[in-house]
Design a protein around this motif. Structure first.
Motif, PDB file in Angstrom:
ATOM      1  N   THR A  32       0.817  -1.216   0.000  1.00  0.00           N
ATOM      2  CA  THR A  32       0.000   0.000   0.000  1.00  0.00           C
ATOM      3  C   THR A  32       0.852   1.268   0.000  1.00  0.00           C
ATOM      4  OG1 THR A  32      -1.667  -1.212   1.225  1.00  0.00           O
ATOM      5  CG2 THR A  32      -1.875   1.177   1.210  1.00  0.00           C
ATOM      6  N   TRP A  33       1.983   1.216   0.714  1.00  0.00           N
ATOM      7  CA  TRP A  33       2.872   2.369   0.795  1.00  0.00           C
ATOM      8  C   TRP A  33       4.256   1.960   0.304  1.00  0.00           C
ATOM      9  CZ3 TRP A  33      -0.156   0.944   5.141  1.00  0.00           C
ATOM     10  CH2 TRP A  33      -1.283   1.746   5.320  1.00  0.00           C
ATOM     11  N   PRO A  34       4.468   1.967  -1.011  1.00  0.00           N
ATOM     12  CA  PRO A  34       5.763   1.511  -1.533  1.00  0.00           C
ATOM     13  C   PRO A  34       6.908   2.378  -1.038  1.00  0.00           C
ATOM     14  CG  PRO A  34       4.226   2.044  -3.317  1.00  0.00           C
ATOM     15  CD  PRO A  34       3.554   2.402  -2.038  1.00  0.00           C
ATOM     16  N   LEU A  35       8.034   1.735  -0.786  1.00  0.00           N
ATOM     17  CA  LEU A  35       9.249   2.437  -0.373  1.00  0.00           C
ATOM     18  C   LEU A  35      10.256   2.411  -1.506  1.00  0.00           C
ATOM     19  CD1 LEU A  35      10.024   1.174   3.259  1.00  0.00           C
ATOM     20  CD2 LEU A  35       9.059   3.367   2.569  1.00  0.00           C
ATOM     21  N   ASN A  36      10.963   3.523  -1.660  1.00  0.00           N
ATOM     22  CA  ASN A  36      12.070   3.594  -2.599  1.00  0.00           C
ATOM     23  C   ASN A  36      13.285   2.994  -1.895  1.00  0.00           C
ATOM     24  OD1 ASN A  36      14.560   4.831  -3.612  1.00  0.00           O
ATOM     25  ND2 ASN A  36      13.188   5.989  -4.943  1.00  0.00           N
ATOM     26  N   VAL A  37      14.023   2.118  -2.567  1.00  0.00           N
ATOM     27  CA  VAL A  37      15.157   1.469  -1.918  1.00  0.00           C
ATOM     28  C   VAL A  37      16.210   2.491  -1.498  1.00  0.00           C
ATOM     29  CG1 VAL A  37      16.578   0.906  -3.953  1.00  0.00           C
ATOM     30  CG2 VAL A  37      16.568  -0.630  -1.971  1.00  0.00           C
ATOM     31  N   GLY A  38      16.336   3.589  -2.258  1.00  0.00           N
ATOM     32  CA  GLY A  38      17.262   4.659  -1.868  1.00  0.00           C
ATOM     33  C   GLY A  38      16.848   5.290  -0.549  1.00  0.00           C
ATOM     34  N   GLN A  39      15.545   5.438  -0.357  1.00  0.00           N
ATOM     35  CA  GLN A  39      15.013   5.983   0.891  1.00  0.00           C
ATOM     36  C   GLN A  39      15.338   5.059   2.069  1.00  0.00           C
ATOM     37  OE1 GLN A  39      10.733   6.223   0.742  1.00  0.00           O
ATOM     38  NE2 GLN A  39      10.659   7.928   2.178  1.00  0.00           N
ATOM     39  N   VAL A  40      15.270   3.754   1.813  1.00  0.00           N
ATOM     40  CA  VAL A  40      15.595   2.773   2.854  1.00  0.00           C
ATOM     41  C   VAL A  40      17.061   2.920   3.257  1.00  0.00           C
ATOM     42  CG1 VAL A  40      15.832   0.303   3.365  1.00  0.00           C
ATOM     43  CG2 VAL A  40      13.803   1.149   2.147  1.00  0.00           C
ATOM     44  N   TYR A  41      17.955   2.998   2.259  1.00  0.00           N
ATOM     45  CA  TYR A  41      19.384   3.090   2.586  1.00  0.00           C
ATOM     46  C   TYR A  41      19.736   4.430   3.233  1.00  0.00           C
ATOM     47  CZ  TYR A  41      20.650  -1.407   0.650  1.00  0.00           C
ATOM     48  OH  TYR A  41      20.766  -2.760   0.445  1.00  0.00           O
ATOM     49  N   THR A  42      19.076   5.497   2.820  1.00  0.00           N
ATOM     50  CA  THR A  42      19.298   6.794   3.467  1.00  0.00           C
ATOM     51  C   THR A  42      18.886   6.718   4.935  1.00  0.00           C
ATOM     52  OG1 THR A  42      18.925   7.969   1.397  1.00  0.00           O
ATOM     53  CG2 THR A  42      18.674   9.246   3.409  1.00  0.00           C
ATOM     54  N   THR A  43      17.735   6.094   5.193  1.00  0.00           N
ATOM     55  CA  THR A  43      17.262   5.951   6.571  1.00  0.00           C
ATOM     56  C   THR A  43      18.206   5.063   7.372  1.00  0.00           C
ATOM     57  OG1 THR A  43      14.990   6.218   5.787  1.00  0.00           O
ATOM     58  CG2 THR A  43      15.279   5.308   8.005  1.00  0.00           C
ATOM     59  N   LEU A  44      18.676   3.977   6.771  1.00  0.00           N
ATOM     60  CA  LEU A  44      19.631   3.112   7.458  1.00  0.00           C
ATOM     61  C   LEU A  44      20.910   3.872   7.812  1.00  0.00           C
ATOM     62  CD1 LEU A  44      19.275  -0.232   5.474  1.00  0.00           C
ATOM     63  CD2 LEU A  44      18.759   0.123   7.908  1.00  0.00           C
ATOM     64  N   GLY A  45      21.359   4.752   6.915  1.00  0.00           N
ATOM     65  CA  GLY A  45      22.536   5.574   7.202  1.00  0.00           C
ATOM     66  C   GLY A  45      22.330   6.457   8.423  1.00  0.00           C
ATOM     67  N   ARG A  46      21.141   7.042   8.530  1.00  0.00           N
ATOM     68  CA  ARG A  46      20.835   7.882   9.697  1.00  0.00           C
ATOM     69  C   ARG A  46      20.738   7.049  10.968  1.00  0.00           C
ATOM     70  NH1 ARG A  46      16.392  10.169   6.731  1.00  0.00           N
ATOM     71  NH2 ARG A  46      17.230  11.683   5.295  1.00  0.00           N
ATOM     72  N   LEU A  47      20.121   5.886  10.849  1.00  0.00           N
ATOM     73  CA  LEU A  47      20.005   4.999  12.014  1.00  0.00           C
ATOM     74  C   LEU A  47      21.387   4.545  12.499  1.00  0.00           C
ATOM     75  CD1 LEU A  47      16.958   2.806  10.878  1.00  0.00           C
ATOM     76  CD2 LEU A  47      16.956   4.583  12.639  1.00  0.00           C
ATOM     77  N   GLU A  48      22.294   4.292  11.552  1.00  0.00           N
ATOM     78  CA  GLU A  48      23.654   3.893  11.924  1.00  0.00           C
ATOM     79  C   GLU A  48      24.380   5.067  12.575  1.00  0.00           C
ATOM     80  OE1 GLU A  48      27.142   1.155  10.000  1.00  0.00           O
ATOM     81  OE2 GLU A  48      26.198   2.614   8.668  1.00  0.00           O
ATOM     82  N   ARG A  49      24.200   6.260  12.015  1.00  0.00           N
ATOM     83  CA  ARG A  49      24.801   7.463  12.600  1.00  0.00           C
ATOM     84  C   ARG A  49      24.324   7.677  14.033  1.00  0.00           C
ATOM     85  NH1 ARG A  49      21.927  12.365  10.403  1.00  0.00           N
ATOM     86  NH2 ARG A  49      20.540  11.646  12.048  1.00  0.00           N
ATOM     87  N   ASP A  50      23.042   7.390  14.281  1.00  0.00           N
ATOM     88  CA  ASP A  50      22.448   7.585  15.609  1.00  0.00           C
ATOM     89  C   ASP A  50      22.648   6.379  16.526  1.00  0.00           C
ATOM     90  OD1 ASP A  50      21.611  10.041  14.640  1.00  0.00           O
ATOM     91  OD2 ASP A  50      19.566   9.363  14.215  1.00  0.00           O
ATOM     92  N   ALA A  51      23.444   5.411  16.074  1.00  0.00           N
ATOM     93  CA  ALA A  51      23.795   4.209  16.852  1.00  0.00           C
ATOM     94  C   ALA A  51      22.578   3.345  17.197  1.00  0.00           C
ATOM     95  CB  ALA A  51      24.571   4.587  18.108  1.00  0.00           C
ATOM     96  N   LEU A  52      21.567   3.361  16.327  1.00  0.00           N
ATOM     97  CA  LEU A  52      20.396   2.511  16.528  1.00  0.00           C
ATOM     98  C   LEU A  52      20.532   1.190  15.773  1.00  0.00           C
ATOM     99  CD1 LEU A  52      17.632   5.265  16.307  1.00  0.00           C
ATOM    100  CD2 LEU A  52      18.600   4.227  18.365  1.00  0.00           C
ATOM    101  N   VAL A  53      21.344   1.196  14.713  1.00  0.00           N
ATOM    102  CA  VAL A  53      21.689  -0.032  13.989  1.00  0.00           C
ATOM    103  C   VAL A  53      23.186  -0.029  13.745  1.00  0.00           C
ATOM    104  CG1 VAL A  53      19.438  -0.145  12.815  1.00  0.00           C
ATOM    105  CG2 VAL A  53      21.390   0.887  11.637  1.00  0.00           C
ATOM    106  N   VAL A  54      23.684  -1.211  13.419  1.00  0.00           N
ATOM    107  CA  VAL A  54      25.096  -1.354  13.074  1.00  0.00           C
ATOM    108  C   VAL A  54      25.181  -2.363  11.939  1.00  0.00           C
ATOM    109  CG1 VAL A  54      25.522  -3.157  14.811  1.00  0.00           C
ATOM    110  CG2 VAL A  54      27.413  -1.739  14.026  1.00  0.00           C
TER     111      VAL A  54
END
Length: 197
Positions: A32-54
């Motif tokens: 219903t709400w398609p995601l752009n894969v670039g948007q996913v990787y950009t978000t993952l980059g922010r999450l890694e920067r904020d130490a929420l993922v590694v």
């Protein structure tokens, strides 16, 4: 929609790379709400920067890097599950904006706008209802999304009925008032604003 929290929630089930996260998100929400894969990787980059993922380490043979939750990421997603979705900022509703402008501008056929929108919404509602009837009860996530969309369309039709009724009652009064109304001035506008407070 919180893409950040959606990705964190998906990572609770184990490490995934960006394309996997995108696929899982779309599968679990019925596309219903398609995601752009670039948007996913950009978000993952922010999450890694904020130490929420590694990242789990080196890329696989296809060059993909998997990510996993940190303790802070687990705490963040648990917090997300425990609080209601906020209503502090009202999302823009294009239809409400369109009708608000239409009723305040001369020469706009508001009734026609309402009829056109009602027809489109009813068509969409019929399509959703057909999908719902065809669901086999095996995919609860998809059915919940479908039901949310159905309820939203039903609410929109009720609101359009309300708008039409309001316009019908006000049209003769408005026409009479516009013939006798004084020209708007800054002073009149200030008085009207004060009355709203």
């Amino acid at each position: 929609m919180s893409i950040k929290h959606s990705l964190l929630a998906l990572l609770q089930s184990g490490p995934m790379y960006g394309a996997q996260l995108r696929q899982e998100f779309e599968h679990r929400t019925g596309g219903t709400w398609p995601l752009n894969v670039g948007q996913v990787y950009t978000t993952l980059g922010r999450l890694e920067r904020d130490a929420l993922v590694v990242s789990t380490g080196a890329a696989d043979e296809e060059g993909r890097i998997a990510y996993q939750l940190t303790d802070a990421g687990r705490a963040e997603v648990q917090q997300w599950w425990s609080v209601p979705v906020g209503r502090e900022q009202t999302p823009r509703n294009e239809l409400a904006i369109k009708l608000a402008l239409a009723v305040t501008l001369p020469g706009v056929d508001v009734q026609q706008i309402v009829q056109t929108q009602r027809t489109a919404t009813m068509t969409h509602l019929r399509d959703l209802t057909r999908l719902k009837r065809g669901a086999d009860g095996e995919d609860l996530a998809w059915e919940l999304v479908l039901e949310s969309l159905i309820f939203a369309d039903e609410a929109e039709v009720r609101w359009l009925d309300h708008v039409e009724a309001r316009i019908s009652r006000l049209t003769p009064t408005r026409a009479k008032a516009s013939r006798t109304a004084p020209v708007a001035t800054a002073e009149n506008a200030g008085a009207r604003e004060g009355a709203r407070r």
